[in-house]
Design a protein around this motif. Structure first.
Motif, PDB file in Angstrom:
ATOM      1  N   GLY A   1       0.803  -1.211   0.000  1.00 57.65           N
ATOM      2  CA  GLY A   1       0.000   0.000   0.000  1.00 57.65           C
ATOM      3  C   GLY A   1       0.835   1.260   0.000  1.00 57.65           C
ATOM      4  N   ARG A   2       1.976   1.221   0.692  1.00 55.69           N
ATOM      5  CA  ARG A   2       2.886   2.368   0.693  1.00 55.69           C
ATOM      6  C   ARG A   2       3.505   2.589  -0.680  1.00 55.69           C
ATOM      7  N   VAL A   3       3.870   1.490  -1.329  1.00 51.00           N
ATOM      8  CA  VAL A   3       4.449   1.587  -2.675  1.00 51.00           C
ATOM      9  C   VAL A   3       3.425   2.147  -3.662  1.00 51.00           C
ATOM     10  N   ILE A   4       2.187   1.695  -3.540  1.00 54.49           N
ATOM     11  CA  ILE A   4       1.121   2.192  -4.421  1.00 54.49           C
ATOM     12  C   ILE A   4       0.907   3.685  -4.198  1.00 54.49           C
TER      13      ILE A   4
ATOM     14  N   PRO B   1       6.619  -1.159  -7.752  1.00 58.64           N
ATOM     15  CA  PRO B   1       5.331  -1.019  -8.431  1.00 58.64           C
ATOM     16  C   PRO B   1       5.394  -1.442  -9.892  1.00 58.64           C
ATOM     17  N   LEU B   2       4.261  -1.881 -10.407  1.00 54.85           N
ATOM     18  CA  LEU B   2       4.059  -2.057 -11.845  1.00 54.85           C
ATOM     19  C   LEU B   2       3.175  -0.897 -12.295  1.00 54.85           C
ATOM     20  N   LYS B   3       3.595  -0.164 -13.298  1.00 53.29           N
ATOM     21  CA  LYS B   3       2.870   1.041 -13.697  1.00 53.29           C
ATOM     22  C   LYS B   3       2.394   0.961 -15.140  1.00 53.29           C
ATOM     23  N   ARG B   4       1.186   1.498 -15.342  1.00 56.57           N
ATOM     24  CA  ARG B   4       0.645   1.675 -16.689  1.00 56.57           C
ATOM     25  C   ARG B   4       0.206   3.123 -16.840  1.00 56.57           C
ATOM     26  N   GLN B   5       0.796   3.805 -17.790  1.00 57.32           N
ATOM     27  CA  GLN B   5       0.454   5.195 -18.052  1.00 57.32           C
ATOM     28  C   GLN B   5       0.517   6.034 -16.779  1.00 57.32           C
ATOM     29  N   GLY B   6       1.574   5.785 -15.990  1.00 60.85           N
ATOM     30  CA  GLY B   6       1.812   6.554 -14.782  1.00 60.85           C
ATOM     31  C   GLY B   6       1.007   6.128 -13.576  1.00 60.85           C
ATOM     32  N   LYS B   7       0.101   5.158 -13.722  1.00 59.75           N
ATOM     33  CA  LYS B   7      -0.730   4.685 -12.620  1.00 59.75           C
ATOM     34  C   LYS B   7      -0.298   3.287 -12.193  1.00 59.75           C
ATOM     35  N   VAL B   8      -0.210   3.071 -10.883  1.00 57.56           N
ATOM     36  CA  VAL B   8       0.218   1.763 -10.366  1.00 57.56           C
ATOM     37  C   VAL B   8      -0.871   0.727 -10.628  1.00 57.56           C
ATOM     38  N   SER B   9      -0.508  -0.314 -11.348  1.00 57.36           N
ATOM     39  CA  SER B   9      -1.458  -1.377 -11.685  1.00 57.36           C
ATOM     40  C   SER B   9      -1.192  -2.660 -10.903  1.00 57.36           C
ATOM     41  N   GLY B  10      -0.030  -2.730 -10.249  1.00 54.76           N
ATOM     42  CA  GLY B  10       0.311  -3.928  -9.491  1.00 54.76           C
ATOM     43  C   GLY B  10       1.534  -3.701  -8.627  1.00 54.76           C
ATOM     44  N   VAL B  11       1.840  -4.704  -7.807  1.00 58.69           N
ATOM     45  CA  VAL B  11       2.992  -4.632  -6.910  1.00 58.69           C
ATOM     46  C   VAL B  11       3.707  -5.978  -6.934  1.00 58.69           C
ATOM     47  N   LEU B  12       5.036  -5.932  -7.081  1.00 59.42           N
ATOM     48  CA  LEU B  12       5.853  -7.146  -7.124  1.00 59.42           C
ATOM     49  C   LEU B  12       6.756  -7.180  -5.888  1.00 59.42           C
ATOM     50  N   TYR B  13       6.735  -8.316  -5.185  1.00 58.83           N
ATOM     51  CA  TYR B  13       7.485  -8.464  -3.937  1.00 58.83           C
ATOM     52  C   TYR B  13       8.497  -9.611  -4.041  1.00 58.83           C
ATOM     53  N   VAL B  14       9.627  -9.480  -3.343  1.00 52.11           N
ATOM     54  CA  VAL B  14      10.502 -10.615  -3.046  1.00 52.11           C
ATOM     55  C   VAL B  14      10.927 -10.496  -1.583  1.00 52.11           C
ATOM     56  N   ASN B  15      10.990 -11.638  -0.896  1.00 54.41           N
ATOM     57  CA  ASN B  15      11.340 -11.661   0.528  1.00 54.41           C
ATOM     58  C   ASN B  15      12.475 -12.651   0.776  1.00 54.41           C
ATOM     59  N   SER B  16      13.413 -12.255   1.646  1.00 57.38           N
ATOM     60  CA  SER B  16      14.564 -13.102   1.970  1.00 57.38           C
ATOM     61  C   SER B  16      14.615 -13.361   3.478  1.00 57.38           C
TER      62      SER B  16
ATOM     63  N   ASN C   1      13.048  -3.477 -10.365  1.00 61.76           N
ATOM     64  CA  ASN C   1      12.283  -2.463 -11.102  1.00 61.76           C
ATOM     65  C   ASN C   1      12.347  -2.719 -12.609  1.00 61.76           C
ATOM     66  N   SER C   2      13.523  -3.083 -13.094  1.00 61.37           N
ATOM     67  CA  SER C   2      13.679  -3.372 -14.522  1.00 61.37           C
ATOM     68  C   SER C   2      12.819  -4.558 -14.930  1.00 61.37           C
ATOM     69  N   LEU C   3      12.784  -5.580 -14.075  1.00 64.75           N
ATOM     70  CA  LEU C   3      11.937  -6.740 -14.352  1.00 64.75           C
ATOM     71  C   LEU C   3      10.458  -6.340 -14.316  1.00 64.75           C
ATOM     72  N   ALA C   4      10.103  -5.450 -13.396  1.00 58.90           N
ATOM     73  CA  ALA C   4       8.711  -5.010 -13.278  1.00 58.90           C
ATOM     74  C   ALA C   4       8.243  -4.291 -14.539  1.00 58.90           C
ATOM     75  N   VAL C   5       9.134  -3.528 -15.161  1.00 55.84           N
ATOM     76  CA  VAL C   5       8.782  -2.838 -16.404  1.00 55.84           C
ATOM     77  C   VAL C   5       8.459  -3.849 -17.503  1.00 55.84           C
ATOM     78  N   GLN C   6       9.314  -4.882 -17.629  1.00 59.99           N
ATOM     79  CA  GLN C   6       9.061  -5.920 -18.617  1.00 59.99           C
ATOM     80  C   GLN C   6       7.781  -6.686 -18.280  1.00 59.99           C
ATOM     81  N   ALA C   7       7.577  -6.940 -16.983  1.00 58.04           N
ATOM     82  CA  ALA C   7       6.400  -7.687 -16.548  1.00 58.04           C
ATOM     83  C   ALA C   7       5.114  -6.945 -16.892  1.00 58.04           C
ATOM     84  N   THR C   8       5.128  -5.638 -16.726  1.00 56.39           N
ATOM     85  CA  THR C   8       3.934  -4.839 -17.002  1.00 56.39           C
ATOM     86  C   THR C   8       3.505  -4.986 -18.464  1.00 56.39           C
ATOM     87  N   VAL C   9       4.462  -4.921 -19.367  1.00 58.43           N
ATOM     88  CA  VAL C   9       4.170  -5.053 -20.796  1.00 58.43           C
ATOM     89  C   VAL C   9       3.602  -6.443 -21.101  1.00 58.43           C
TER      90      VAL C   9
END
Length: 268
Positions: free
Chosen positions: A143-146, A183-198, A213-221
């Motif tokens: 929610g904070r990321v969004i 965040p995953l963004k579409r047209q400047g709006k957050v459409s999703g959130v990607l997490y990894v935990n260790s 973040n780079s992976l999230a950009v590819q994922a959004t497309v």
């Protein structure tokens, strides 16, 4: 005089030899500093340069490896056409890329402010109730990321209030400590959130967040393409059903016309 000359010339020869190794692309080692004069300072400077070059070379190797990994992941993801396998693959590759125990992806529910978990990947089983778990803008890490539209790094999950009870329980049970959320963004709006935990505290740095973040950009497309494919397929199915229904209606009408024509001929 000879001993002094030897003490001066020897480290200079070592430095010259190291420069030759550098020019030939060989790995270098630091030189032991024995003198405290100008030659000693020169040796110190050479050692500093050696360590700096090693760090830069290591960073370049990491960037090259990351770029290659992202390219392979992008190729895998774009090869998918169905939405669910696309989401699963994104999360699985994100977890492997960041060497995490848990990864998951939440997407916005239509035009609402509610996000729900759509895919997950973990080294151990995670309760099925985690699927579909929901949170809203401003609630928990996601929610904070969004709300901010920016990724974040968490050094210790145990010190954070997690919005998803299932994850909070799992994090405590499996001793998950650090996390990256982007965040995953579409047209400047957050459409999703990607997490990894260790399970390792303070395990992630800024470059790790940049990588995710780079992976999230590819994922959004890829997600957008998969959703479009699903919509096209749904429309095609509806159209096929409509055509089939209309065809059946026409066939029924033709039968009725034939029956009416038969009755008319018999009457005449």
């Amino acid at each position: 005089g000879f001993v002094l000359a030897t003490r001066i010339v020897s480290p200079i020869k070592q430095i010259a030899n190291r420069f030759r190794m550098l020019a030939e692309g060989e790995s270098m080692e630091t030189i032991e500093v024995k003198l405290k004069d100008e030659v000693g300072q020169l040796t110190h400077s050479f050692n500093d340069m050696t360590l700096s070059l090693e760090k830069k070379e290591s960073a370049l190797r990491r960037k090259a490896d990351e770029s290659a990994a992202l390219y392979e992941i992008a190729h895998e993801i774009t090869a998918q056409v169905d939405l669910k396998p696309t989401l699963d693959l994104i999360v699985d590759r994100a977890r492997n890329l960041l060497q995490a125990e848990v990864g998951y992806l939440a997407l916005r529910e239509g035009e609402t402010e509610v996000f729900s978990v759509q895919a997950r990947s973990c080294s151990d089983d995670l309760d099925d109730s985690f699927d579909g778990a929901q949170f809203t803008v401003g609630e928990g890490l996601g929610g904070r990321v969004i709300a901010n539209g920016e990724g974040l790094i968490v050094a210790d999950l145990l010190k954070e209030k997690l919005a998803i009870p299932q994850l909070a329980d799992y994090a405590e049970k499996k001793e998950l400590r650090s996390a990256i959320v982007v965040p995953l963004k579409r047209q400047g709006k957050v459409s999703g959130v990607l997490y990894v935990n260790s399970s390792v505290p303070d395990n992630y740095q800024t470059e790790d967040k940049d990588l995710l973040n780079s992976l999230a950009v590819q994922a959004t497309v890829s997600i957008e393409s998969a959703e479009l494919y699903e919509r096209v397929r749904e429309h095609a199915a509806i159209l096929e059903q409509t055509v089939q229904k209309r065809t059946e209606e026409l066939e029924q009408t033709n039968l009725q016309l034939e029956e009416a024509s038969t009755h008319k001929s018999a009457f005449l």
